[in-house]
Write a protein that holds these residues in place. Sequence first.
Motif, mmCIF file in Angstrom:
data_model
loop_
_atom_site.group_PDB
_atom_site.id
_atom_site.type_symbol
_atom_site.label_atom_id
_atom_site.label_comp_id
_atom_site.label_asym_id
_atom_site.label_seq_id
_atom_site.Cartn_x
_atom_site.Cartn_y
_atom_site.Cartn_z
ATOM 1 N N TYR A 81 0.427 -6.974 0.571
ATOM 2 C CA TYR A 81 0.372 -8.138 -0.048
ATOM 3 C C TYR A 81 1.960 -7.711 -1.316
ATOM 4 C CZ TYR A 81 -3.576 -5.746 -2.415
ATOM 5 O OH TYR A 81 -4.366 -5.044 -2.432
ATOM 6 N N ASN A 289 -1.821 -18.410 3.553
ATOM 7 C CA ASN A 289 -1.428 -17.243 3.715
ATOM 8 C C ASN A 289 -1.325 -16.049 4.041
ATOM 9 O OD1 ASN A 289 -1.229 -17.267 -0.367
ATOM 10 N ND2 ASN A 289 -3.262 -17.283 0.259
ATOM 11 N N GLN A 293 -4.885 -10.557 2.983
ATOM 12 C CA GLN A 293 -5.100 -10.508 1.068
ATOM 13 C C GLN A 293 -5.761 -9.458 0.672
ATOM 14 O OE1 GLN A 293 -3.664 -13.747 0.285
ATOM 15 N NE2 GLN A 293 -5.955 -14.646 0.390
#
Length: 480
Positions: A81, A289, A293
């Motif tokens: 990420y 997103n 995460q």
Amino acid sequence: MKKILVANRGEIAIRVMTTARKMGIKTVAVYSTIDRNAPHVRFADEAILIGEAPSNQSYLKGDKIIEVAKSLNVDGIHPGYGFLSENADFAELCEQNDIIFIGPKSKAIKVMGSKLAAKEAVKAYDIPMVPGIDEAITDVKKAKDIANKIGFPILIKASAGGGGKGMRVVEKEKDLESQMNRAISEATSAFGDGSVFIEKYVSSPRHIEIQVMADSHGNVLHFFERECSIQRRHQKVVEEAPSSVLTPELRNQMGEAAIKVAKSCDYLGAGTVEFLLDENLNFYFLEMNTRLQVEHPVTELISGVDLVELQIRVARGEKLNIKQEDLKINGHALELRVYAEDPLNDFLPSVGHLSVYKLPVGKGIRVDNGYEEGMDIPIYYDPMLSKLITYGNTREEAIMLMKQAISNYKVEGVATTLPFGKYVCEHDAFISGNFDTHFVKNYYAPENLKADMESDAKVAALIAVKHYLKDQKLLRVPKI
């Protein structure tokens, strides 16, 4: 897939490599000059220097990473990420070079990377949205008309935004023009895109997100929710799963809505659909997103799955071998992001040398870590040291374990968010579950935390003195 390059650093690089190793897949680390001796470099099977310390000269150099991947016959690239994880151009570059991008296709990243495009994509799926305008706006007069129509307070948001940048709450019409100009300027500076839009400001929201996973055979699953309302500067610090306020019916409704969002952009892999939940438990789509995460471990613990393994499997074309009805919530998990930040000084980064760095261990305690004792914290990257995760049969047990783990986590040389995590876990609002995204604004003050820390230090000192006197007494006992 026999070899994966992890285009990242720190704890997430090690996290991905751990699963790859478990699956019998070799790993390649990339690193900058300042990360030469970092743990993720030693953990990988191979490691390649890609540039200088600043991320735009190393971890953001997509062309260089592709060049390294091709030279080492890499089959897939996992972006982790941050950095290139939501970069549609990089995903497309992987596709063009016959390297599997372990994430969604570039088209889905593009659509969901723009809040306006995302709203447009999900329009046809009857998903609740916050009242507002779903087009970019620069005309102040038009903005005032819209704001008066939906009612103040309103929120000005950058279309390409994230992390609270390009975001302004406007309480009164007289402040709209100046705040709008600031939002446009900040968005242009941060994202190279000054597009902003307006929506109704939900005054006491909770931030609830749903984890989804989609394969290339038309299957999309949700893995329940994460409660992410404890934030500073619109960025999460404490997360948990499940949320203490969702009913089974609401959980199902939000899960189904998240699946529809994924289907709206032909999604592939792991993604997170974020919602605002108001005080009346009405939920509204916020954004998606298109990556793994930071807080994914809490979902793994309550659902019993390895999300990175599923990412890799669906990236190589496999069908998800789980059905929605097979998934059940077991127990409760809590995560604290351990940042090198000073909670006594507005959470500003605390750069320094880790003279002491000892991790807590024990049943129900997991630490996804990227540092070790003796290392320096570089100024060039996000200051997160690790993620401290606890898991228990109940929320109360997970909170108790978190407090215990924080006490056993020893860091000297830099300030961290550990004391803030303890403050949260001991606060009545958090314990009761009655909190929202304004927790920090409503309840947190540095002087309160300082008082708590001084009180803890006094208790520790008294215990140390007691042990010392006890030891002295034992030493004076004559031998027979």
